[in-house]
Design a protein around this motif. Sequence first.
Motif, PDB file in Angstrom:
ATOM      1  N   PRO A  85       8.818 -40.093   9.363  1.00 50.35           N
ATOM      2  CA  PRO A  85       7.031 -39.344   9.051  1.00 50.35           C
ATOM      3  C   PRO A  85       6.556 -38.893   8.311  1.00 50.35           C
ATOM      4  O   PRO A  85       7.282 -38.151   7.655  1.00 50.35           O
ATOM      5  CB  PRO A  85       6.973 -38.868  11.040  1.00 50.35           C
ATOM      6  N   PRO A  86       4.924 -39.374   8.184  1.00 51.90           N
ATOM      7  CA  PRO A  86       4.285 -38.609   6.706  1.00 51.90           C
ATOM      8  C   PRO A  86       5.016 -37.324   6.850  1.00 51.90           C
ATOM      9  O   PRO A  86       5.352 -36.560   8.002  1.00 51.90           O
ATOM     10  CB  PRO A  86       3.316 -38.254   6.401  1.00 51.90           C
ATOM     11  N   GLY A  87       4.662 -36.446   5.353  1.00 55.36           N
ATOM     12  CA  GLY A  87       4.784 -34.930   5.265  1.00 55.36           C
ATOM     13  C   GLY A  87       4.637 -33.892   6.105  1.00 55.36           C
ATOM     14  O   GLY A  87       5.255 -33.136   7.078  1.00 55.36           O
ATOM     15  N   PRO A  88       3.190 -33.819   6.111  1.00 57.92           N
ATOM     16  CA  PRO A  88       2.509 -33.304   7.228  1.00 57.92           C
ATOM     17  C   PRO A  88       3.130 -33.204   8.901  1.00 57.92           C
ATOM     18  O   PRO A  88       3.507 -32.501   9.015  1.00 57.92           O
ATOM     19  CB  PRO A  88       1.113 -33.785   7.113  1.00 57.92           C
ATOM     20  N   VAL A  89       3.265 -34.622   9.570  1.00 52.91           N
ATOM     21  CA  VAL A  89       3.757 -34.469  11.031  1.00 52.91           C
ATOM     22  C   VAL A  89       5.510 -34.604  10.708  1.00 52.91           C
ATOM     23  O   VAL A  89       5.124 -33.921  11.774  1.00 52.91           O
ATOM     24  CB  VAL A  89       3.900 -35.963  10.845  1.00 52.91           C
TER      25      VAL A  89
END
Length: 172
Positions: free
Chosen positions: A73-77
Amino acid sequence: MFIVPRRLPVIQDNSSDEGPARSPVQWVAIAAALTIALWVPLVVLALALGRALAARIAGVDDVSQLPGTAATPPGPVRIALAASLIVPALASLALACGAVGLTVGRFGGRAGAREAVSGCTLAALVAWLMSVSGGSLSPWPVAATTLVVLGVLAAVSAALGARVGRRRRPGP
């Protein structure tokens, strides 16, 4: 005729409001054992909560359904997923150490914050050693960081709990 109840001098002896005559070293051992006894059920609940939060953040029914390393998943997630798994476990340690510090501060007699901090830090070290020996903290930077975080959190929580416990001691 008025009957006066007889009282046993052992029960009525209030000369030592300091609690049982235990040495501070014994209170360190008591604090370590009590920390582990409190932390184990709390961390089981915290890990279940963390898994549920991680599944909700990822939008899946179960954490085991999270995408593999190919579809990260992307960084913030990813950060939110890691926090949802780590923060409840750390909160359970802080709660257990605070409760143990409160107990030692309140009932510890001559023992106080130093013994509560030593016992809780010892319990965190034992848990860390068990995790390292099980292979769950494989890269050494992760293991070192975990040791520092657990030690500092245990010490601060126990010291705060002991401070509150000292204030709750009965006055002379």
